[in-house]
Design a protein around this motif. Structure first.
Motif, PDB file in Angstrom:
ATOM      1  N   ALA A   1      -0.717   6.786 -10.449  1.00 15.28           N
ATOM      2  CA  ALA A   1      -0.592   8.241 -10.574  1.00 15.28           C
ATOM      3  C   ALA A   1      -0.211   8.657 -11.995  1.00 15.28           C
ATOM      4  O   ALA A   1       0.526   7.957 -12.691  1.00 15.28           O
ATOM      5  N   ASP A   2      -0.693   9.819 -12.393  1.00 17.54           N
ATOM      6  CA  ASP A   2      -0.293  10.383 -13.679  1.00 17.54           C
ATOM      7  C   ASP A   2       1.163  10.838 -13.639  1.00 17.54           C
ATOM      8  O   ASP A   2       1.836  10.888 -14.672  1.00 17.54           O
ATOM      9  N   ALA A   3       1.646  11.189 -12.438  1.00 20.40           N
ATOM     10  CA  ALA A   3       3.053  11.553 -12.249  1.00 20.40           C
ATOM     11  C   ALA A   3       3.441  11.208 -10.822  1.00 20.40           C
ATOM     12  O   ALA A   3       2.631  11.353  -9.899  1.00 20.40           O
ATOM     13  N   HIS A   4       4.695  10.737 -10.641  1.00 16.08           N
ATOM     14  CA  HIS A   4       5.150  10.370  -9.297  1.00 16.08           C
ATOM     15  C   HIS A   4       6.602  10.770  -9.119  1.00 16.08           C
ATOM     16  O   HIS A   4       7.442  10.546  -9.997  1.00 16.08           O
ATOM     17  N   ASP A   5       6.901  11.377  -7.974  1.00 16.63           N
ATOM     18  CA  ASP A   5       8.270  11.711  -7.591  1.00 16.63           C
ATOM     19  C   ASP A   5       8.611  10.881  -6.360  1.00 16.63           C
ATOM     20  O   ASP A   5       8.130  11.157  -5.263  1.00 16.63           O
ATOM     21  N   ASP A   6       9.442   9.853  -6.536  1.00 13.17           N
ATOM     22  CA  ASP A   6       9.711   8.946  -5.419  1.00 13.17           C
ATOM     23  C   ASP A   6      10.762   9.479  -4.452  1.00 13.17           C
ATOM     24  O   ASP A   6      10.999   8.888  -3.387  1.00 13.17           O
ATOM     25  N   GLY A   7      11.416  10.584  -4.787  1.00 12.73           N
ATOM     26  CA  GLY A   7      12.417  11.151  -3.890  1.00 12.73           C
ATOM     27  C   GLY A   7      13.600  10.228  -3.648  1.00 12.73           C
ATOM     28  O   GLY A   7      14.368  10.425  -2.710  1.00 12.73           O
ATOM     29  N   GLY A   8      13.734   9.195  -4.483  1.00  7.74           N
ATOM     30  CA  GLY A   8      14.849   8.265  -4.335  1.00  7.74           C
ATOM     31  C   GLY A   8      14.679   7.245  -3.235  1.00  7.74           C
ATOM     32  O   GLY A   8      15.635   6.549  -2.884  1.00  7.74           O
ATOM     33  N   VAL A   9      13.456   7.138  -2.671  1.00  7.18           N
ATOM     34  CA  VAL A   9      13.222   6.219  -1.556  1.00  7.18           C
ATOM     35  C   VAL A   9      11.888   5.506  -1.750  1.00  7.18           C
ATOM     36  O   VAL A   9      11.137   5.781  -2.675  1.00  7.18           O
ATOM     37  N   ARG A  10      11.611   4.581  -0.842  1.00  8.42           N
ATOM     38  CA  ARG A  10      10.268   4.046  -0.637  1.00  8.42           C
ATOM     39  C   ARG A  10       9.815   4.521   0.745  1.00  8.42           C
ATOM     40  O   ARG A  10      10.636   4.933   1.554  1.00  8.42           O
ATOM     41  N   THR A  11       8.513   4.458   1.029  1.00  5.17           N
ATOM     42  CA  THR A  11       8.070   4.972   2.333  1.00  5.17           C
ATOM     43  C   THR A  11       8.669   4.151   3.476  1.00  5.17           C
ATOM     44  O   THR A  11       8.891   4.668   4.566  1.00  5.17           O
ATOM     45  N   TRP A  12       8.912   2.864   3.217  1.00  4.48           N
ATOM     46  CA  TRP A  12       9.651   2.032   4.176  1.00  4.48           C
ATOM     47  C   TRP A  12      10.968   1.663   3.504  1.00  4.48           C
ATOM     48  O   TRP A  12      11.011   0.815   2.625  1.00  4.48           O
ATOM     49  N   SER A  13      12.029   2.366   3.873  1.00  2.00           N
ATOM     50  CA  SER A  13      13.296   2.244   3.165  1.00  2.00           C
ATOM     51  C   SER A  13      14.406   1.826   4.110  1.00  2.00           C
ATOM     52  O   SER A  13      14.541   2.375   5.207  1.00  2.00           O
ATOM     53  N   LEU A  14      15.219   0.890   3.670  1.00  5.96           N
ATOM     54  CA  LEU A  14      16.308   0.400   4.504  1.00  5.96           C
ATOM     55  C   LEU A  14      17.420   1.425   4.657  1.00  5.96           C
ATOM     56  O   LEU A  14      18.277   1.278   5.523  1.00  5.96           O
ATOM     57  N   ASP A  15      17.393   2.484   3.835  1.00  8.75           N
ATOM     58  CA  ASP A  15      18.401   3.529   4.010  1.00  8.75           C
ATOM     59  C   ASP A  15      18.002   4.517   5.111  1.00  8.75           C
ATOM     60  O   ASP A  15      18.774   5.400   5.458  1.00  8.75           O
ATOM     61  N   ASN A  16      16.790   4.381   5.655  1.00  8.92           N
ATOM     62  CA  ASN A  16      16.367   5.228   6.770  1.00  8.92           C
ATOM     63  C   ASN A  16      17.091   4.744   8.032  1.00  8.92           C
ATOM     64  O   ASN A  16      16.899   3.600   8.457  1.00  8.92           O
ATOM     65  N   PRO A  17      17.906   5.585   8.660  1.00  7.41           N
ATOM     66  CA  PRO A  17      18.752   5.110   9.759  1.00  7.41           C
ATOM     67  C   PRO A  17      18.004   4.702  11.016  1.00  7.41           C
ATOM     68  O   PRO A  17      18.585   4.045  11.886  1.00  7.41           O
ATOM     69  N   ILE A  18      16.728   5.077  11.158  1.00  8.75           N
ATOM     70  CA  ILE A  18      15.995   4.666  12.361  1.00  8.75           C
ATOM     71  C   ILE A  18      14.934   3.611  12.064  1.00  8.75           C
ATOM     72  O   ILE A  18      14.160   3.246  12.949  1.00  8.75           O
ATOM     73  N   ALA A  19      14.896   3.113  10.824  1.00  9.12           N
ATOM     74  CA  ALA A  19      13.966   2.036  10.489  1.00  9.12           C
ATOM     75  C   ALA A  19      14.512   0.715  11.012  1.00  9.12           C
ATOM     76  O   ALA A  19      15.696   0.409  10.858  1.00  9.12           O
TER      77      ALA A  19
END
Length: 281
Positions: free
Chosen positions: A204-222
């Protein structure tokens, strides 16, 4: 401009006689109405949603009520692989084609079938062929499955590319839950790039990761195997686009938007969504 997003909504459920017995991801009943609300509100301004794990006709009926969009479901032509595409109503779309992947284990036979679908869409960038994929999982810690899965995923990526490349020209987009990333499985990822497909997240020419990955261990239901990495396994690839096209990507739907009786809030799914915006020069 065209804005597309991929989102695994995490609604695989073990059912008996149509009655849900076990949720693969917690709080499915509470999350579905909030998912529909978020897709209808469409705060990011998405034109095309690629949805995975929309298993069962009741879930598809709910998604069919998302305002401003037309629903295309793989189950219209094949076994229920949980795949749906939502396209804004003022963009003509159709030509559904599907492929079902061979199952990795009993879970992918009974609970969470995997496959790919494609439709054709008339967009401001011209005619586009749009694909949605859900590749095999890792067995949630089962070592034998974990060893087998990468080879099967690479095969599945190839099948999805065949589906997109069979007939028809113009812009091609393939997104979904690949259950792999460039870092974790370069061979599987390379099946696409070797055939001229561009990973929009990586390039991408620009990316905003929002501080996460799409599969993130900080997601409480992952739910992940112990020590499993946080990485972008929800991807969007593109082929046959104008060289001057600008691409911007971002992680979206990361907020804890689902209230629980305890007063706690959890995200809409165990995955976060990935959005790509295609901007002509």
């Amino acid at each position: 401009m065209l804005r597309i997003a991929t989102f695994n909504i995490g609604l695989a459920r073990l059912r008996a006689g149509g009655v849900p017995l076990v949720d693969a991801v917690a709080h499915a009943g509470r999350r579905l109405p909030r998912i529909v609300e978020a897709l209808s509100a469409n705060a990011p301004g998405i034109d095309i949603w690629l949805i995975q794990e929309a298993y069962h006709h009741s879930v598809r009926a709910a998604l069919g009520g998302v305002s401003g969009f037309r629903l295309h479901a793989a189950a219209e032509r094949s076994a229920d692989t949980g795949l749906c595409v939502l396209v804004r109503r003022d963009w003509p779309s159709g030509g559904l084609a599907v492929v079902r992947f061979r199952a990795l284990d009993w879970v992918e036979t009974v609970v969470a079938r995997k496959g790919a679908m494609r439709i054709d869409v008339e967009t401001p960038l011209g005619p586009a062929r749009v694909g949605n994929l859900h590749a095999s999982y890792d067995g949630r810690g089962r070592e034998g499955i974990r060893r087998t899965a990468p080879g099967l995923r690479a095969e599945e990526v190839g099948q999805a590319l065949d589906l997109l490349e069979s007939g028809g020209g113009g812009l091609k987009l393939l997104g979904g839950d690949f259950n792999l990333s460039l870092a974790s499985e370069p061979a599987g990822h390379g099946v696409a790039t070797a055939r001229g497909w561009r990973d929009l997240r990586e390039t991408a020419d620009a990316h905003d990761d929002g501080g996460v990955r799409t599969w993130s261990l900080d997601n409480p239901i992952a739910v992940s195997a112990p020590g499993g990495p946080a990485h972008d396994i929800d991807l969007i690839f593109m082929k046959d686009a104008a060289p001057s096209l600008r691409v911007e990507t971002a992680h979206i739907l990361t907020e804890p938007a689902v209230p629980l009786p305890s007063g706690r809030h959890v995200p809409l799914s165990d995955h976060y969504a990935l959005m790509a915006t295609l901007i002509p020069a």
